[in-house]
Design an enzyme around this catalytic site. Structure first.
Site, PDB file in Angstrom:
ATOM      1  CE  LYS A   1       2.331   1.526   0.089  1.00 54.74           C
ATOM      2  NZ  LYS A   1       1.128   1.489  -0.775  1.00 54.74           N
TER       3      LYS A   1
ATOM      4  CB  SER B   1       0.657   0.136 -15.810  1.00 52.36           C
ATOM      5  OG  SER B   1       1.486   0.584 -14.761  1.00 52.36           O
ATOM      6  CB  VAL B   2      -1.667   2.770 -11.291  1.00 48.40           C
ATOM      7  CG1 VAL B   2      -2.951   1.985 -11.093  1.00 48.40           C
ATOM      8  CG2 VAL B   2      -0.515   2.152 -10.499  1.00 48.40           C
TER       9      VAL B   2
ATOM     10  NE  ARG C   1       1.316 -10.302  -5.768  1.00 54.72           N
ATOM     11  CZ  ARG C   1       1.508 -10.081  -7.040  1.00 54.72           C
ATOM     12  NH1 ARG C   1       1.599 -11.092  -7.880  1.00 54.72           N
ATOM     13  NH2 ARG C   1       1.625  -8.862  -7.511  1.00 54.72           N
TER      14      ARG C   1
ATOM     15  CE1 TYR D   1       5.144  -0.743  -0.371  1.00 52.61           C
ATOM     16  CE2 TYR D   1       5.667  -0.512   1.956  1.00 52.61           C
ATOM     17  CZ  TYR D   1       4.801  -0.916   0.956  1.00 52.61           C
ATOM     18  OH  TYR D   1       3.598  -1.489   1.293  1.00 52.61           O
TER      19      TYR D   1
ATOM     20  CB  ALA E   1      -3.467  -7.929   5.028  1.00 55.82           C
TER      21      ALA E   1
ATOM     22  CG  ASP F   1      -3.990  -6.533 -10.438  1.00 58.72           C
ATOM     23  OD1 ASP F   1      -4.200  -6.519  -9.215  1.00 58.72           O
ATOM     24  OD2 ASP F   1      -2.871  -6.774 -10.931  1.00 58.72           O
TER      25      ASP F   1
HETATM   26  P1  NAI Z   1      -0.525  -7.763  -3.671  1.00 59.14           P
HETATM   27  O1  NAI Z   1       0.787  -7.936  -4.341  1.00 59.14           O
HETATM   28  O2  NAI Z   1      -1.371  -8.971  -3.465  1.00 59.14           O
HETATM   29  O3  NAI Z   1      -1.423  -6.688  -4.401  1.00 59.14           O
HETATM   30  C1  NAI Z   1      -0.927  -5.623  -5.156  1.00 59.14           C
HETATM   31  C2  NAI Z   1      -1.631  -5.652  -6.495  1.00 59.14           C
HETATM   32  O4  NAI Z   1      -1.236  -4.497  -7.243  1.00 59.14           O
HETATM   33  C3  NAI Z   1      -1.244  -6.877  -7.332  1.00 59.14           C
HETATM   34  O5  NAI Z   1      -2.428  -7.590  -7.695  1.00 59.14           O
HETATM   35  C4  NAI Z   1      -0.498  -6.283  -8.514  1.00 59.14           C
HETATM   36  O6  NAI Z   1      -0.690  -7.012  -9.715  1.00 59.14           O
HETATM   37  C5  NAI Z   1      -1.094  -4.889  -8.600  1.00 59.14           C
HETATM   38  N1  NAI Z   1      -0.227  -3.961  -9.311  1.00 59.14           N
HETATM   39  C6  NAI Z   1       1.116  -3.804  -9.151  1.00 59.14           C
HETATM   40  N2  NAI Z   1       1.571  -2.872  -9.994  1.00 59.14           N
HETATM   41  C7  NAI Z   1       0.514  -2.397 -10.679  1.00 59.14           C
HETATM   42  C8  NAI Z   1       0.353  -1.394 -11.672  1.00 59.14           C
HETATM   43  N3  NAI Z   1       1.406  -0.713 -12.128  1.00 59.14           N
HETATM   44  N4  NAI Z   1      -0.893  -1.154 -12.152  1.00 59.14           N
HETATM   45  C9  NAI Z   1      -1.957  -1.861 -11.691  1.00 59.14           C
HETATM   46  N5  NAI Z   1      -1.862  -2.838 -10.770  1.00 59.14           N
HETATM   47  C10 NAI Z   1      -0.633  -3.094 -10.261  1.00 59.14           C
HETATM   48  O7  NAI Z   1      -0.203  -7.087  -2.244  1.00 59.14           O
HETATM   49  P2  NAI Z   1      -1.177  -6.468  -1.138  1.00 59.14           P
HETATM   50  O8  NAI Z   1      -0.581  -6.807   0.160  1.00 59.14           O
HETATM   51  O9  NAI Z   1      -2.576  -6.808  -1.408  1.00 59.14           O
HETATM   52  O10 NAI Z   1      -0.939  -4.902  -1.354  1.00 59.14           O
HETATM   53  C11 NAI Z   1      -1.968  -3.961  -1.598  1.00 59.14           C
HETATM   54  C12 NAI Z   1      -1.510  -2.594  -1.141  1.00 59.14           C
HETATM   55  O11 NAI Z   1      -1.346  -2.587   0.277  1.00 59.14           O
HETATM   56  C13 NAI Z   1      -0.153  -2.193  -1.710  1.00 59.14           C
HETATM   57  O12 NAI Z   1      -0.172  -0.814  -2.016  1.00 59.14           O
HETATM   58  C14 NAI Z   1       0.798  -2.454  -0.574  1.00 59.14           C
HETATM   59  O13 NAI Z   1       1.963  -1.676  -0.664  1.00 59.14           O
HETATM   60  C15 NAI Z   1      -0.077  -2.080   0.601  1.00 59.14           C
HETATM   61  N6  NAI Z   1       0.351  -2.607   1.871  1.00 59.14           N
HETATM   62  C16 NAI Z   1       0.195  -3.926   2.163  1.00 59.14           C
HETATM   63  C17 NAI Z   1       0.577  -4.404   3.390  1.00 59.14           C
HETATM   64  C18 NAI Z   1       0.330  -5.799   3.802  1.00 59.14           C
HETATM   65  O14 NAI Z   1       0.540  -6.123   4.998  1.00 59.14           O
HETATM   66  N7  NAI Z   1      -0.125  -6.680   2.899  1.00 59.14           N
HETATM   67  C19 NAI Z   1       1.263  -3.538   4.377  1.00 59.14           C
HETATM   68  C20 NAI Z   1       1.306  -2.156   4.000  1.00 59.14           C
HETATM   69  C21 NAI Z   1       0.886  -1.720   2.784  1.00 59.14           C
END
Ligand code: NAI
Length: 298
Positions: free
Chosen positions: A170, A74-75, A201, A166, A198, A39
């Site tokens: 996706k 970073s990814v 944040r 996005y 889910a 992360d």
């Molecule tokens: P989140 O914001 O809590 O988690 C995303 C994580 O990715 C963060 O901890 C962030 O620091 C990390 N991150 C961002 N850019 C990065 C990079 N360049 N390199 C490494 N780490 C990086 O949000 P959430 O909801 O847990 O999202 C996880 C995945 O699920 C994401 O791909 C999001 O698009 C996807 N998603 C989530 C939904 C939801 O309802 N929460 C709905 C649809 C998709």
């Protein structure tokens, strides 16, 4: 039947410092996987970084008796992806599982969408999956084993206002998954995608209390964990998951209208047949779709 264990399987989970990725990491580590918790620790829009986020999750895993290492690259860059995979090789000697989960948001309606809103989103979600899965794929191909789960979204599969960047990234991951499933088949590499829902944040401002309370991120992790298990035969599939509900999502093709003297007018007059969904098929790769043409034209 026995619980699904991961004894010694090495899993890379990107964006696992919080939200969904953290829950995936905790669940798989709790079942014996050796986990790279990646992360960057930035804000929801991808700005900034906090190298502590990944380590906190590693601490939680190790204090519960599991094994994990932190990676804060970073990814979004080729070098970052290589370094994430190298972390797995350095700490655990191999890689068996990649969960492409890292993500950011830069929402704007399309008429206001500038390249500074498009490029970073494609870089993290779509190119990020290439950057991490690419070097892992080499290891998986050589050893003849791999499980890949990429995080798609209903925003791309079905559409959502303000998310052209996005949504494109996706839905790109669905194509990525389909091709990896085809290419990985003979190496026992299986690739699937999830479209989660889910309360994290990323979504807390969008979800009202009540509904949001039912969508705990830990209810997404059982699907990811199962898809990453060696016993799971699914590949090239997409699953919607949230609040304990799991459902397959698929792209289908209707039988369609065939006319070897096709004109715009015959098409207009037979539009109901073009769009008639009765008898649709679900091709699992291009060849199966081509066969639908051959059958229609023969
Ligand atoms: P989140 O914001 O809590 O988690 C995303 C994580 O990715 C963060 O901890 C962030 O620091 C990390 N991150 C961002 N850019 C990065 C990079 N360049 N390199 C490494 N780490 C990086 O949000 P959430 O909801 O847990 O999202 C996880 C995945 O699920 C994401 O791909 C999001 O698009 C996807 N998603 C989530 C939904 C939801 O309802 N929460 C709905 C649809 C998709």
């Amino acid at each position: 039947m026995a619980d699904l264990g991961f004894d010694g399987k090495v899993a890379i989970i990107t964006g696992a410092g919080g939200g969904l990725g953290k829950q995936h990491a905790l669940m798989m580590a709790g079942r014996g996987a050796l986990v790279v918790v990646n992360d960057l620790g930035g804000a929801v829009d991808g700005s900034g970084s906090d190298k502590g986020a990944a380590q906190l999750v590693v601490d939680e895993i190790t204090s519960a008796g599991g094994e994990a290492v932190a990676n804060t690259d970073s990814v979004a860059t080729v070098e970052g992806g290589e370094s994430i995979v190298q972390s797995a090789l350095d700490a655990f000697g191999t890689v068996d599982i990649v969960v492409n989960n890292a993500g950011i948001l830069r929402d704007k309606s399309f008429h206001n969408m500038t390249s500074d809103l498009v490029d970073p989103v494609l870089d993290v979600h779509l190119r990020g999956a290439f950057h991490v899965t690419g070097p892992a794929w080499k290891v998986m191909r050589e050893k003849g084993y791999g499980r890949i789960v990429s995080t798609s979204s209903a925003a791309g599969i079905f559409g959502n206002f303000g998310q052209a960047n996005y949504g494109a990234a996706k839905m790109g991951l669905v194509g990525f998954t389909n091709v990896l499933a085809v290419e990985g088949a003979k190496y026992d590499i299986r690739a699937n995608a999830i479209a989660p829902l889910a309360l994290t944040r990323m979504t807390e401002d969008l979800m009202g209390a009540g509904f949001g309370d039912k969508l705990q991120p830990e209810l997404v992790s059982p699907l990811v964990t199962y898809l990453c298990h060696e016993s799971c035969e699914a590949t090239g599939r997409v699953f919607s998951v949230g609040g304990g509900r799991v459902a397959e999502v698929f792209i289908a093709e209707c039988p369609g209208y065939t006319d070897t003297d096709l004109t715009p007018e015959t098409l207009r007059d037979n539009w109901a047949t073009v769009t008639d969904r009765d008898g649709y098929e679900v091709p699992t790769q291009l060849g199966e779709e081509t066969k639908m043409f051959l059958d229609a034209l023969s």
